[in-house]
Design a protein around this motif. Structure first.
Motif, PDB file in Angstrom:
ATOM      1  N   THR A 110       0.891  -1.302  -0.084  1.00  0.00           N
ATOM      2  CA  THR A 110       0.001   0.018  -0.077  1.00  0.00           C
ATOM      3  C   THR A 110       0.917   1.242  -0.008  1.00  0.00           C
ATOM      4  OG1 THR A 110      -1.685  -1.315   1.323  1.00  0.00           O
ATOM      5  CG2 THR A 110      -1.976   1.247   1.291  1.00  0.00           C
ATOM      6  N   GLU A 111       1.881   1.384   1.073  1.00  0.00           N
ATOM      7  CA  GLU A 111       2.556   2.561   0.943  1.00  0.00           C
ATOM      8  C   GLU A 111       3.343   2.777  -0.178  1.00  0.00           C
ATOM      9  OE1 GLU A 111       5.876   3.751   4.408  1.00  0.00           O
ATOM     10  OE2 GLU A 111       4.065   2.335   4.994  1.00  0.00           O
ATOM     11  N   ALA A 112       3.880   1.641  -0.831  1.00  0.00           N
ATOM     12  CA  ALA A 112       4.740   1.740  -2.009  1.00  0.00           C
ATOM     13  C   ALA A 112       4.050   2.237  -3.099  1.00  0.00           C
ATOM     14  CB  ALA A 112       5.254   0.326  -2.424  1.00  0.00           C
ATOM     15  N   ASN A 113       2.764   1.844  -3.140  1.00  0.00           N
ATOM     16  CA  ASN A 113       1.847   2.448  -4.285  1.00  0.00           C
ATOM     17  C   ASN A 113       1.504   3.939  -4.094  1.00  0.00           C
ATOM     18  OD1 ASN A 113       1.291  -0.101  -5.552  1.00  0.00           O
ATOM     19  ND2 ASN A 113      -0.544  -0.576  -4.178  1.00  0.00           N
ATOM     20  N   VAL A 114       1.251   4.274  -2.756  1.00  0.00           N
ATOM     21  CA  VAL A 114       0.848   5.625  -2.498  1.00  0.00           C
ATOM     22  C   VAL A 114       2.176   6.616  -3.029  1.00  0.00           C
ATOM     23  CG1 VAL A 114       0.448   7.382  -0.830  1.00  0.00           C
ATOM     24  CG2 VAL A 114      -0.661   5.156  -0.810  1.00  0.00           C
ATOM     25  N   GLU A 115       3.430   5.940  -2.590  1.00  0.00           N
ATOM     26  CA  GLU A 115       4.678   6.927  -2.707  1.00  0.00           C
ATOM     27  C   GLU A 115       4.993   7.063  -4.226  1.00  0.00           C
ATOM     28  OE1 GLU A 115       8.597   5.252  -1.120  1.00  0.00           O
ATOM     29  OE2 GLU A 115       7.448   5.411   0.537  1.00  0.00           O
ATOM     30  N   SER A 116       4.320   5.782  -4.958  1.00  0.00           N
ATOM     31  CA  SER A 116       4.807   5.833  -6.413  1.00  0.00           C
ATOM     32  C   SER A 116       3.830   7.054  -7.124  1.00  0.00           C
ATOM     33  CB  SER A 116       4.633   4.419  -6.894  1.00  0.00           C
ATOM     34  OG  SER A 116       5.093   4.385  -8.304  1.00  0.00           O
ATOM     35  N   VAL A 117       2.748   6.873  -6.627  1.00  0.00           N
ATOM     36  CA  VAL A 117       1.873   7.763  -7.422  1.00  0.00           C
ATOM     37  C   VAL A 117       2.418   9.309  -7.140  1.00  0.00           C
ATOM     38  CG1 VAL A 117      -0.446   8.916  -7.464  1.00  0.00           C
ATOM     39  CG2 VAL A 117      -0.387   6.293  -7.329  1.00  0.00           C
ATOM     40  N   GLU A 118       2.616   9.469  -5.886  1.00  0.00           N
ATOM     41  CA  GLU A 118       3.161  10.819  -5.557  1.00  0.00           C
ATOM     42  C   GLU A 118       4.449  11.129  -6.318  1.00  0.00           C
ATOM     43  OE1 GLU A 118       1.827  13.424  -3.889  1.00  0.00           O
ATOM     44  OE2 GLU A 118       0.234  12.024  -3.879  1.00  0.00           O
ATOM     45  N   ASN A 119       5.287  10.098  -6.395  1.00  0.00           N
ATOM     46  CA  ASN A 119       6.671  10.355  -7.398  1.00  0.00           C
ATOM     47  C   ASN A 119       6.192  10.760  -8.877  1.00  0.00           C
ATOM     48  OD1 ASN A 119       8.561   8.421  -8.963  1.00  0.00           O
ATOM     49  ND2 ASN A 119       9.744   9.806  -7.502  1.00  0.00           N
ATOM     50  N   LEU A 120       5.286  10.034  -9.399  1.00  0.00           N
ATOM     51  CA  LEU A 120       4.714  10.273 -10.628  1.00  0.00           C
ATOM     52  C   LEU A 120       4.248  11.801 -10.740  1.00  0.00           C
ATOM     53  CD1 LEU A 120       3.652   9.297 -13.400  1.00  0.00           C
ATOM     54  CD2 LEU A 120       1.855   8.563 -12.537  1.00  0.00           C
ATOM     55  N   ARG A 121       3.470  12.125  -9.943  1.00  0.00           N
ATOM     56  CA  ARG A 121       2.952  13.485  -9.961  1.00  0.00           C
ATOM     57  C   ARG A 121       4.254  14.436 -10.020  1.00  0.00           C
ATOM     58  NH1 ARG A 121      -1.826  15.645  -9.201  1.00  0.00           N
ATOM     59  NH2 ARG A 121      -2.965  13.932  -8.355  1.00  0.00           N
ATOM     60  N   THR A 122       4.934  14.331  -9.134  1.00  0.00           N
ATOM     61  CA  THR A 122       6.180  15.263  -8.996  1.00  0.00           C
ATOM     62  C   THR A 122       6.910  15.033 -10.370  1.00  0.00           C
ATOM     63  OG1 THR A 122       6.315  14.632  -6.870  1.00  0.00           O
ATOM     64  CG2 THR A 122       8.310  15.823  -7.483  1.00  0.00           C
ATOM     65  N   ASN A 123       7.346  13.912 -10.875  1.00  0.00           N
ATOM     66  CA  ASN A 123       8.126  13.886 -11.880  1.00  0.00           C
ATOM     67  C   ASN A 123       7.606  14.423 -13.360  1.00  0.00           C
ATOM     68  OD1 ASN A 123      10.180  12.779 -10.620  1.00  0.00           O
ATOM     69  ND2 ASN A 123       9.950  10.779 -11.049  1.00  0.00           N
ATOM     70  N   LEU A 124       6.101  14.092 -13.286  1.00  0.00           N
ATOM     71  CA  LEU A 124       5.420  14.702 -14.561  1.00  0.00           C
ATOM     72  C   LEU A 124       5.382  16.331 -14.138  1.00  0.00           C
ATOM     73  CD1 LEU A 124       2.195  12.561 -14.687  1.00  0.00           C
ATOM     74  CD2 LEU A 124       3.989  12.945 -16.335  1.00  0.00           C
ATOM     75  N   GLY A 125       5.181  16.874 -12.940  1.00  0.00           N
ATOM     76  CA  GLY A 125       5.226  18.131 -12.666  1.00  0.00           C
ATOM     77  C   GLY A 125       6.516  18.852 -13.370  1.00  0.00           C
ATOM     78  N   GLU A 126       7.788  18.195 -13.218  1.00  0.00           N
ATOM     79  CA  GLU A 126       9.071  18.774 -13.615  1.00  0.00           C
ATOM     80  C   GLU A 126       8.849  18.816 -14.956  1.00  0.00           C
ATOM     81  OE1 GLU A 126      12.353  16.579 -11.839  1.00  0.00           O
ATOM     82  OE2 GLU A 126      11.527  16.947  -9.707  1.00  0.00           O
ATOM     83  N   GLN A 127       8.329  17.863 -15.642  1.00  0.00           N
ATOM     84  CA  GLN A 127       8.232  18.064 -17.131  1.00  0.00           C
ATOM     85  C   GLN A 127       7.275  18.963 -17.768  1.00  0.00           C
ATOM     86  OE1 GLN A 127      10.364  16.150 -19.035  1.00  0.00           O
ATOM     87  NE2 GLN A 127      11.222  14.888 -17.546  1.00  0.00           N
ATOM     88  N   GLY A 128       6.440  19.564 -16.877  1.00  0.00           N
ATOM     89  CA  GLY A 128       5.431  20.453 -17.136  1.00  0.00           C
ATOM     90  C   GLY A 128       3.964  19.770 -17.639  1.00  0.00           C
ATOM     91  N   TYR A 129       3.978  18.400 -16.939  1.00  0.00           N
ATOM     92  CA  TYR A 129       2.723  17.964 -17.073  1.00  0.00           C
ATOM     93  C   TYR A 129       1.816  17.909 -15.940  1.00  0.00           C
ATOM     94  CZ  TYR A 129       4.706  15.693 -21.417  1.00  0.00           C
ATOM     95  OH  TYR A 129       5.057  15.811 -22.445  1.00  0.00           O
ATOM     96  N   ASP A 130       0.603  17.763 -15.864  1.00  0.00           N
ATOM     97  CA  ASP A 130      -0.139  17.833 -14.825  1.00  0.00           C
ATOM     98  C   ASP A 130      -1.059  16.452 -14.523  1.00  0.00           C
ATOM     99  OD1 ASP A 130      -1.886  17.970 -12.605  1.00  0.00           O
ATOM    100  OD2 ASP A 130      -2.796  19.961 -13.079  1.00  0.00           O
ATOM    101  N   LEU A 131      -0.802  15.523 -13.613  1.00  0.00           N
ATOM    102  CA  LEU A 131      -1.439  14.464 -13.702  1.00  0.00           C
ATOM    103  C   LEU A 131      -3.061  14.351 -13.509  1.00  0.00           C
ATOM    104  CD1 LEU A 131      -0.827  11.191 -13.164  1.00  0.00           C
ATOM    105  CD2 LEU A 131      -1.016  11.500 -10.675  1.00  0.00           C
TER     106      LEU A 131
END
Lengths: 195, 159
Positions: A110-131
């Motif tokens: 569970t925790e790994a999933n939540v962490e990974s979604v957060e990580n996805l949001r951050t990394n997309l943001g850095e490229q100028g995308y909004d999850l």
């Protein structure tokens, strides 16, 4: 971003499978590769460690057929799921058209999933995308395991936006094509809007 | 975010012509162009037995990874990469910060010759891509997908 080629009458889109380590991203691609007819697929490339953990990415090109005389080609990528490969994950999100988040249904993850979604949001943001704006679907994988969390729990935790979601058992192919079709559809619908 | 990449017939012909001349003048086996997202733009030369789609994807991954390395040591990017093999070599360069030019050559050529010819071709390609980007940004250039219907999309998955 998709690449529209009027010269060869092709449209190329990039789909990235994201998710925590060992959730089944590579397994999704392997199933698609093994069950797609020869003409529609290219070679699958896996840049993996000796223990078959994805090191940089897996890559699988697929043709889905024609729309109004344009060949639609999808490039499927996975990212390395392990936390310390973050630099590589960022690179693979470059130019992405749609994301599939593969969640590991096991309660322990569970925790790994939540962490990974957060990580996805951050990394997309850095490229100028909004999850919250890009084509995005969630796949709950490993539904056949006895320690799988309930669908409701997972939805509450990982899918507040209510994007399309699918239950899957990737090694058996359950839910794999449904997920792929859903993300491809969302991407084409987005193209139609002409963003 | 990078702008949408679009290719028209006119520019494609110009780009292919530049690549063909580069292959000839540099005595290269293969020349190809890839965008930074890994999409193949053009390829010329002995590509029959080559998986150009994979090459394109891996080249872009390579450039992205070296770009990451560059940033770690305070560089913007490494604009030229060179891989030396037993028989064949790869010369990879970034053109105008947006597309990747790859030249595959063997002992019939040399690194010096390839670098010299690549420099000239890069300037020409850069001009073509400048024009292309302007063309894409014209309002109303539109996506060919603007008029597709939901049925068109569904039909793709109907079988």
């Amino acid at each position: 971003m998709s690449f529209i080629n009027y010269s060869s009458r092709e449209i190329n889109c990039k789909i990235v499978y994201y998710g925590p380590g060992l959730c089944g991203k590579t397994t999704n691609l392997q199933y698609i590769y093994a069950n797609t007819n020869q003409a529609a697929k290219g070679k699958m490339i896996s840049l993996a460690t000796e223990t078959e953990r994805t090191l940089f990415f897996d890559f699988l090109p697929l043709s889905l057929g024609e729309i109004r005389g344009f060949k639609t080609r999808f490039h499927l990528y996975t990212v390395p799921g392990q936390v310390f490969y973050d630099a590589s994950r960022k690179l693979i999100l470059k130019g992405v058209d749609g994301v599939v988040f593969v969640a590991d249904s096991q309660i322990e993850r569970t925790e790994a999933n939540v962490e990974s979604v957060e990580n996805l949001r951050t990394n997309l943001g850095e490229q100028g995308y909004d999850l919250d704006k890009i084509p995005y679907v969630i796949q709950y994988n490993k539904r056949d395991l006895p320690n799988a969390a309930s669908l409701e729990e997972l939805q509450n935790l990982l899918n507040p936006r209510g994007v399309p979601h699918f239950e899957a058992v990737a090694p058996k192919g359950e839910g794999v094509y449904e997920t792929l079709k859903a993300i491809a559809k969302l991407i084409l619908t987005e193209l139609k809007k002409g963003t | 975010m990078q702008p949408q990449m679009v290719m028209y017939d006119e520019e494609f012909q110009q780009i292919s012509a530049v690549c063909e001349r580069l292959a000839r003048e540099a005595n290269a086996k293969i020349v190809f162009l890839v965008d930074k997202n890994g999409q193949l733009i053009a390829s010329v030369g002995a590509t029959e037995n080559l998986d150009t789609t994979s090459l394109a994807s891996l080249t872009a991954g390579n450039i992205a990874a070296t770009g990451g390395l560059a940033k770690l040591i305070g560089e913007k990017e490494f604009s030229i990469l060179f891989h030396e093999g037993e028989k064949d070599n790869l010369h990879i360069s970034i053109i105008g910060g947006r597309v990747i030019l790859v030249v595959i050559f063997d002992t019939r050529s040399s690194l010096g010759l390839v670098r010299l010819r690549v420099k000239k071709a890069s300037d020409e390609l850069n001009k073509i891509f400048d024009g292309l980007m302007k063309k894409v940004q014209v309002p109303g250039a539109g996506s060919p997908f603007a008029e597709i219907t939901d049925d068109d999309i569904d039909n793709l998955f109907s079988e």
